[in-house]
Scaffold this active site. Structure first.
Site, PDB file in Angstrom:
ATOM      1  CG  ASP A   8      -1.857   1.191   1.282  1.00 43.73           C
ATOM      2  OD1 ASP A   8      -2.342   1.601   0.210  1.00 43.73           O
ATOM      3  OD2 ASP A   8      -2.095   1.737   2.373  1.00 43.73           O
ATOM      4  CB  SER A   9       0.269   4.757  -0.834  1.00 42.95           C
ATOM      5  OG  SER A   9      -0.927   4.950  -0.100  1.00 42.95           O
ATOM      6  CE1 TYR A  40       2.729   5.487  -3.563  1.00 43.02           C
ATOM      7  CE2 TYR A  40       1.583   3.617  -4.551  1.00 43.02           C
ATOM      8  CZ  TYR A  40       2.729   4.157  -3.992  1.00 43.02           C
ATOM      9  OH  TYR A  40       3.861   3.403  -3.858  1.00 43.02           O
ATOM     10  N   GLY A  41      -2.854   9.126  -4.142  1.00 41.12           N
ATOM     11  CA  GLY A  41      -4.087   9.647  -4.726  1.00 41.12           C
ATOM     12  C   GLY A  41      -3.936  10.928  -5.521  1.00 41.12           C
ATOM     13  CB  CYS A  71      -3.027   0.902  -2.790  1.00 42.11           C
ATOM     14  SG  CYS A  71      -3.027   2.647  -3.269  1.00 42.11           S
ATOM     15  CG  ASN A  72      -9.403   1.360  -2.389  1.00 40.23           C
ATOM     16  OD1 ASN A  72      -8.946   1.157  -1.273  1.00 40.23           O
ATOM     17  ND2 ASN A  72     -10.516   0.779  -2.805  1.00 40.23           N
ATOM     18  CB  THR A  73      -4.715   5.281  -5.616  1.00 37.69           C
ATOM     19  OG1 THR A  73      -5.407   6.127  -4.705  1.00 37.69           O
ATOM     20  CG2 THR A  73      -4.186   6.110  -6.772  1.00 37.69           C
ATOM     21  CD  GLU A 150      -0.953   7.885   6.046  1.00 39.70           C
ATOM     22  OE1 GLU A 150      -0.100   8.775   5.865  1.00 39.70           O
ATOM     23  OE2 GLU A 150      -1.001   6.838   5.377  1.00 39.70           O
ATOM     24  CB  THR A 183      -6.906   0.211   2.531  1.00 41.99           C
ATOM     25  OG1 THR A 183      -5.768   0.957   2.076  1.00 41.99           O
ATOM     26  CG2 THR A 183      -7.293  -0.825   1.487  1.00 41.99           C
TER      27      THR A 183
END
Length: 262
Positions: A8-9, A40-41, A71-73, A150, A183
């Site tokens: 993931d990012s 990443y978005g 990661c959804n992006t 975060e 996520t």
């Protein structure tokens, strides 16, 4: 025993790791969080593809038998491309979540929230329409949700106020199903649920992704059904910060986080 690779990012992919452990307790897992290059978005498609390839190459150094893109992006803008670069099975988080949402909706009005990159790609709408053309899709980007999570800001009036603003259009559209298209977002589930109301079903793709990974491993006869697996965690920057947040996502602290060199 060859492990499952997850990337993931940042830390959000740990929500997927938690479900993988729950569904397949005997599996070893290697996790990589690209904390040096998060988020990443807001990156271009070309940059996300390049980062993703580099991340998978790192996981392949650990001889992973499958890669889970948590990661959804990446799942939205890069998955079709990166799948052609590698022979190892690569599973994203988009399709499993969409299938669950299409199954869950009662009024054929589905909302999607995600990063700017995920929403801009239109990938969720495309996949939903492919499965059920009559569904109306309403999407909204929620760029502050990731930094909130975060930074450990998961409740309070500031978070609630931003959530109300982001989700107002989806409430007005009367969606009955909402895909948490990042996520990180399950950590904000109580806030999101309070804003959209009890009548809206929230779809967190982590569980569906874990089930899909399990099915693939069973089909390929590579699922480890015995013993208790272990996890290794790597990040591209700031392992101490990652360790501090891991407890929020996994429900337990992660002490041995190594800094990776891509």
């Amino acid at each position: 025993m060859r492990p499952i690779g997850v990337f993931d990012s940042g830390v959000g992919g740990l929500t997927v790791v938690k479900e993988l452990i729950k569904q397949m307790p005997g599996e070893n897992i290697v996790y990589f969080g690209d904390t040096a290059r998060v988020p990443y978005g807001i990156k271009s498609r070309e940059t996300v593809i390049r980062f993703s390839i580099e991340n998978i190459l790192f996981l392949l150094k650990h001889d992973v038998k499958l890669v889970c893109v948590a990661c959804n992006t990446v799942s939205s803008v890069a998955l079709p491309v990166i799948k052609h670069h590698f022979r190892v099975p690569i599973i994203g988080v988009l399709a499993p979540g969409v299938r669950e949402a299409v199954y869950a909706t009662r009024n054929n009005r589905i909302g999607v929230i995600g990063t700017k990159g995920t929403i801009r790609s239109g990938a969720y709408e495309t996949e939903i329409k492919r499965l059920r053309p009559q569904v109306k899709v309403f999407a909204a980007s929620c760029p502050l949700f990731v930094p909130f999570v975060e930074e450990g800001l998961t409740q309070g009036e500031v978070v609630m106020s931003v959530a109300r603003d982001y989700l107002k259009a989806l409430k007005d559209a009367k969606v009955d199903t909402l895909i948490l298209g990042c996520t990180h977002y399950p950590i904000l589930r109580p806030v999101i649920k309070k804003v959209v109301g009890e009548g809206v079903t929230l779809i967190d793709s982590a569980k569906q992704v874990a089930i899909e990974v399990k099915n693939i491993l069973q089909h390929e006869n590579t699922l480890n059904k015995k013993g208790k697996g272990g996890q290794k965690f790597f990040v591209s920057d700031n392992p101490e910060w990652f360790s501090g947040l891991a407890n929020t996502f996994l429900g337990r602290p992660v002490k041995d986080v190594k800094k990776a060199v891509l």
